[in-house]
Every structure is written in C-alpha cells, then in structure tokens.
Enzyme design. Structure first.
Site, PDB file in Angstrom:
ATOM      1  N   ASP A  96      37.743  31.776  37.568  1.00  0.00           N
ATOM      2  CA  ASP A  96      38.924  32.135  37.062  1.00  0.00           C
ATOM      3  C   ASP A  96      39.965  32.178  38.018  1.00  0.00           C
ATOM      4  O   ASP A  96      39.708  32.593  38.949  1.00  0.00           O
ATOM      5  CB  ASP A  96      39.027  33.444  36.122  1.00  0.00           C
ATOM      6  CG  ASP A  96      38.059  33.089  34.977  1.00  0.00           C
ATOM      7  OD1 ASP A  96      37.537  32.386  34.548  1.00  0.00           O
ATOM      8  OD2 ASP A  96      38.284  34.092  34.075  1.00  0.00           O
ATOM      9  N   HIS A 152      31.020  30.687  40.647  1.00  0.00           N
ATOM     10  CA  HIS A 152      29.905  29.684  39.814  1.00  0.00           C
ATOM     11  C   HIS A 152      29.935  28.457  40.549  1.00  0.00           C
ATOM     12  O   HIS A 152      30.699  27.791  41.216  1.00  0.00           O
ATOM     13  CB  HIS A 152      29.996  29.751  38.340  1.00  0.00           C
ATOM     14  CG  HIS A 152      30.129  31.171  37.941  1.00  0.00           C
ATOM     15  ND1 HIS A 152      29.091  31.571  36.903  1.00  0.00           N
ATOM     16  CD2 HIS A 152      30.684  32.137  37.805  1.00  0.00           C
ATOM     17  CE1 HIS A 152      29.119  32.639  36.556  1.00  0.00           C
ATOM     18  NE2 HIS A 152      30.470  33.369  37.036  1.00  0.00           N
ATOM     19  N   SER A 250      39.899  36.796  46.562  1.00  0.00           N
ATOM     20  CA  SER A 250      40.398  35.804  47.519  1.00  0.00           C
ATOM     21  C   SER A 250      40.163  34.431  47.049  1.00  0.00           C
ATOM     22  O   SER A 250      40.747  34.088  46.008  1.00  0.00           O
ATOM     23  CB  SER A 250      39.132  36.008  48.658  1.00  0.00           C
ATOM     24  OG  SER A 250      39.761  35.420  49.880  1.00  0.00           O
TER      25      SER A 250
END
Length: 283
Positions: A96, A152, A250
């Site tokens: 995200d 992911h 980050s």
C-alpha cells in the site's frame, strides 16, 4: 513555492546531513519495541491520531491491544481486505502506498525525481547481480506512515539471494527524493533477488531515518553490521505472498528485466496503489 516554503525545505535537507541518523534510529527502535503499557499506549495513540490510521481494516482493530508500537505498526490486515489480482500475467503492487516513480531503466539509470537518478548497479551493490536489470523496468513505491507496512511479492518467484547493503538513513519522501542525489542507492537496504517465469526480478526494501528495522521472511529482522552480507536461498513465494516488512515506513523498489513486462499507463508519479492490485503485466 513560497520563499518560506523553500527556506523550510532547505533547512530540512541540510539537517539530514547533520542529524546522527543511525543513533537516532536506534533510539526510536528501542522506544518502538517497548512493551510497557503506559509507554506503548501513549506512542500508539499519538501516532494513530497524527496520521488518521484506519483500524477498521486491521485484523486486530483495537490499537491498544498490540503489545508494542512495532507490533501495531506492522499489523496484519483482515482476510479479504486486499485481494491479489489472479490474472497469471499480472504484476501487482508490493505494498500500500503511492508510486514515487515508475518506468524504464535507461542505460542502467533509474529515475528518482526532478533530474535526479541513480545507478541500478549502485542500488543492488553488485555489478553481476545488477546486470540483468540495466535496461529493464522499475517501480518505486513509497509507504507513508499511515499505510500498511508489509511488503508482498509482485510476481511469483524463487528467492535466490538476499544482499544486505549498509548505508545512510536519509528520510524518504518527495522533498528528499528531489534534493538528495542517489537517495535510494545511498540508504541502508535489503536487496531480494528472484528467478521467475519472466527472468530475474528484484525487490529492494530501502531503509530511512527512524526506520527501526527491515525484516524478510528469509532472513528475519535485519541486524545492521556495517558490511555487505550476501546470503543464498531457495524459497518459492507465490504472487501476493508476504516478503518482508518495515518497522516504520520507507520504500520498495521493484525491478524486472528488459522486454519481459510493461507497466499500466494509468500509473505514474503520485498514483495511489494498494497491495495486490495490478500495476502491469507480462509481455
């Protein structure tokens, strides 16, 4: 931009070179790991209010139930909140956040912002491992403090190497990207390299100031040593499987080889993205 805004920006950039980056990050790391109820509840509550964290999508929606700020920050999401695109040709967002930059690596250079770029060879810190990506494709995804902070797999593949690269810990945001040359190839990072049906793929987890740590499923939480550390692996991960996580926010940089895939034209700098949504597809 107003004179006041420019002045604030200049002060912020100059401060990046003065602040003891690693010492500050270690101090924040200890605070983030604290499990004392008064301490961790105060930190979590303040952070949640400051950034407007949406706890309704978290597996544990009560922020104060987490045993530490780190556990809260790396919280899992409810099942079904982020569906992974099932098209076998799709390449999905690893996290995200928002696209910082996306496009083609030109003669080994990855575009950063406003005339800034960095060498893919410096990013990966190994000329041989970097070679397949020199004219390939890249996407840089910025995870802001309010975002879900697990990273992911953009595409299914076998993890073959991880390379810990020591470095600086500049803040990672639009201001620093526009003003600090080679930002992502200077900060501490964990390079994850894969064999896939599309050839080589890399996912680089880039650290930043007050980021209290980087963790991958293959290495566990990274312990900074101040030296390059290359490890071999043989771990297959499906598209959408968890690869790692950040303890404070980050950036993740995704790399593919030339002529293997292309990004969806709908995505550009500042585009919002969600983990599992298609960013592009194989050729």
């Amino acid at each position: 931009m107003s004179l006041t805004s420019r002045l604030k920006q200049q002060i912020f950039i100059k401060a990046q070179n003065v602040v003891p980056q690693h010492q500050l990050s270690r101090i924040v790391g200890k605070l983030a790991a604290a499990e004392h109820p008064i301490v961790k509840n105060a930190v979590i509550s303040a952070f949640k209010a400051q950034y407007g964290i949406d706890m309704s999508i978290a597996e544990q929606s009560n922020a104060l139930k987490y045993k530490s700020f780190n556990e809260f920050f790396t919280r899992a999401l409810k099942d079904g909140v982020r569906e992974v695109d099932q098209d076998p040709r799709s390449i999905v967002s690893p996290a995200d956040g928002a696209i910082s930059q996306i496009g083609t690596i030109v003669e080994g250079e990855v575009f950063q912002a406003k005339g800034q770029s960095f060498s893919v060879e410096k990013l990966i810190a190994d000329p041989q491992l970097a070679e397949p990506f020199k004219n390939g494709q890249f996407a840089t995804v910025y995870l802001s403090p309010k975002d879900y902070h697990r990273v992911h797999m953009p595409f299914a593949g076998t993890l073959t190497e991880t390379l810990y690269v020591p470095g600086e810990l500049f803040s990672v945001n639009q201001t620093t990207a526009e003003n600090i040359p080679g930002l992502f190839a200077r900060n501490e990072r964990m390079v994850c390299l894969f064999d896939t049906e599309l050839g080589r793929m890399a996912v680089v987890l880039v650290g930043a100031m007050i980021v209290a740590g980087i963790e991958t499923v293959a290495t566990g939480k990274v312990k900074p040593t101040g030296r390059l550390e290359l490890n071999q692996h043989d771990l297959f991960l499906e598209k959408g499987a968890e690869l790692g996580r950040f303890y404070l926010g980050s950036t993740a940089v995704v790399l593919f080889e030339k002529d293997k895939m292309q990004w969806d034209a709908a995505f550009g700098a500042t585009s919002a993205v969600e983990m599992g949504k298609a960013l592009g597809h194989s050729l």
